[in-house]
Write an enzyme that holds these catalytic residues in place. Structure first.
Site, short mmCIF file in Angstrom:
data_model
loop_
_atom_site.label_atom_id
_atom_site.label_comp_id
_atom_site.label_asym_id
_atom_site.label_seq_id
_atom_site.Cartn_x
_atom_site.Cartn_y
_atom_site.Cartn_z
N LYS A 146 0.85 -1.18 0.00
CA LYS A 146 0.00 0.00 0.00
C LYS A 146 0.89 1.24 0.00
O LYS A 146 1.81 1.36 0.82
CB LYS A 146 -0.91 0.01 1.23
CG LYS A 146 -1.93 -1.11 1.25
CD LYS A 146 -3.03 -0.89 0.23
CE LYS A 146 -4.16 -1.90 0.40
NZ LYS A 146 -5.26 -1.67 -0.55
N LYS B 173 -13.76 -7.77 -7.25
CA LYS B 173 -14.05 -8.06 -5.85
C LYS B 173 -15.53 -8.40 -5.74
O LYS B 173 -16.38 -7.63 -6.19
CB LYS B 173 -13.75 -6.85 -4.95
CG LYS B 173 -12.28 -6.48 -4.89
CD LYS B 173 -12.08 -5.24 -4.02
CE LYS B 173 -10.62 -4.84 -3.95
NZ LYS B 173 -10.43 -3.56 -3.23
#
EC number: 5.1.1.-
Length: 348
Positions: A150, A246
Site C-alpha cells: 500500500k 471483488k
C-alpha cells in the site's frame, strides 16, 4: 427457504493503513440460507467506503426473510435490488447451497472443473520503510511469493525499494488506493524496478487520466474502484491492462463470472481482490482463481482470529479442501451461532 444471520466481530492482527483510512477491526454478518435441511453460507462485512454498517445489513436481510420464505426452489428466487456486498453474501450462500445439494465444490459450478493451489499476495500497509522491509523479509521466509504494498505517502519510493531489497524474489503489486495523481504515478514508478502491477493509482472517475497514464506506465495498470460493474469493464477496454474483481464490489459470484467473461473478451487481465473478511468471506473468490492472472485474497490472513478455516494461505498458497460447497468450516474462534454448521467430516 429460510434465511438467518449472525453478527460477529473481526479483529485485525495489527491496524492496516491505506491512503484513505486506517482499520483495526470490522463487523461481519454470516448469512445462512436453508432449503430441505441443507444450509448454504455467505458473509458480508461492514464497510464505510461502501456505506454498509450492521444496522443497514441486518435491516436488508430482515426484509428478505419473507421473500425467501415464499420461495421453495432456489432456482426460482427473484431477489430485489441490494447493495453489492449484501447481494454477494446471499449469492454466495445460494452457490454453497446448490453445490452442497449436488455434492460438488463451488468451483465446479463456476467454470473451474479442476482447481489447483494458487499463490496469493499479502498486503503490507502504509508505514515506516524499515518496518515494511522487516514484514517483507518475514513473509518471504514463510513462503509468500507475491506482496502487495500500500502506497500513498511521502515515503513511497523508499518503502518499495526497502521491500524489494528485503525480498528480492517476490512479485510486487503497488496499490495507492487512488491516492496519486497521474503525473505522480509516472514519477514514482520511474524510480522503481521489479513492479509486477499498479492498482488504481488515481482517484476513480478520471478515465482520461487513466488512458494518459497507461501510455506512460511501464507496468500493467489495473482498475479497481473504477471497475465496479460489467458496464465499467466494457468501457475500460483499451484504457487499462486489467481489472480487479471483488465480489463485495460487484455483487457476488454470478456478477463476477459475467465481469470475468467481459474482461477476457475485451483483452483485459483479471485480478481477484477482496476486503478484510474471514475465510468464509474470502472462499467464494478462491473458487474463481482459475480465471485470474493476479490473486490478492489475503483478507482472512490479516485477522487476529479467523472464525473459519478451509482455504489455507498461511504459507502464501491458497488450498481448497475439495469437499462439497465452499469447503470452509468453523475454526477455533468463539463465534456465536456457529454450532449449527457441519464439520468437514459431515460435509463429506
Amino acid at each position: 427457504m429460510k434465511l438467518d444471520w449472525t453478527v460477529y466481530g473481526l479483529e485485525l492482527r495489527s491496524p492496516l493503513r491505506i491512503s484513505r483510512s486506517v482499520m483495526a477491526r470490522r463487523d461481519a454478518v454470516r448469512v445462512v440460507i436453508e432449503c430441505d435441511g441443507v444450509r448454504g453460507h455467505g458473509e458480508v462485512v461492514t464497510s464505510q467506503y461502501y456505506g454498509l454498517d450492521v444496522e443497514r445489513i441486518t435491516g436488508l436481510l430482515r426484509d428478505l426473510v419473507p421473500v425467501m420464505a415464499a420461495c421453495a426452489d432456489p432456482a426460482e428466487l427473484a431477489l430485489p435490488e441490494l447493495p453489492p456486498g449484501v447481494l454477494a453474501a446471499v449469492d454466495t450462500a445460494l452457490h454453497d447451497l446448490k453445490a452442497l445439494r449436488q455434492g460438488i465444490p463451488v468451483h465446479q459450478l463456476v467454470g473451474v472443473p479442476q482447481w489447483t493451489d494458487v499463490p496469493t499476495a499479502y498486503t503490507i500497509g502504509i508505514g515506516d520503510p524499515a518496518h515494511a522491509a522487516s514484514q517483507a523479509a518475514y513473509l518471504a521466509s514463510r513462503g509468500f511469493t507475491v506482496l502487495k504494498v500500500k502506497v500513498g505517502s511521502e515515503h513511497d519510493v523508499a518503502t518499495v525499494n526497502a521491500v524489494r531489497a528485503a525480498a528480492p524474489d517476490v512479485r510486487l503489486i503497488l496499490d495507492p488506493n487512488g491516492g496519486w495523481t497521474a503525473e505522480q504515478a509516472v514519477r514514482v514508478v520511474d524510480q522503481l524496478t521489479g513492479v509486477d502491477a499498479l492498482e488504481q493509482p488515481i482517484a476513480p472517475g478520471q478515465w482520461d487520466d487513466l488512458a494518459w497514464l497507461r501510455e506512460r506506465c511501464p507496468v500493467p495498470l489495473i482498475a479497481d474502484e473504477d471497475a465496479a460493474t460489467a458496464a465499467d469493464v466494457r468501457a475500460l477496454a483499451g484504457l487499462v491492462d486489467g481489472v480487479n474483481v471483488k465480489l463485495a464490489k460487484c455483487g457476488g459470484i454470478t456478477a463476477a463470472r459475467e465481469i470475468i467473461d467481459i474482461a477476457r473478451a475485451s483483452g483485459l487481465d483479471v485480478m481477484l481482490g477482496c476486503l478484510v473478511a474471514s475465510s468464509l468471506g474470502i472462499a467464494p473468490a478462491v473458487h474463481l482463481t482459475g480465471h485470474a492472472r493476479w490473486v490478492d485474497l489475503d483478507g482472512h490472513l490479516l485477522l487476529a482470529d479467523d472464525p473459519w478455516t478451509g482455504i489455507g494461505g498461511d504459507d502464501g498458497t491458497l488450498r481448497l479442501s475439495g469437499v462439497p460447497g465452499l469447503g470452509v468450516v468453523p475454526g477455533l474462534g468463539d463465534v456465536p451461532g456457529l454450532g449449527d454448521v457441519p464439520t468437514r467430516a459431515e460435509r463429506r
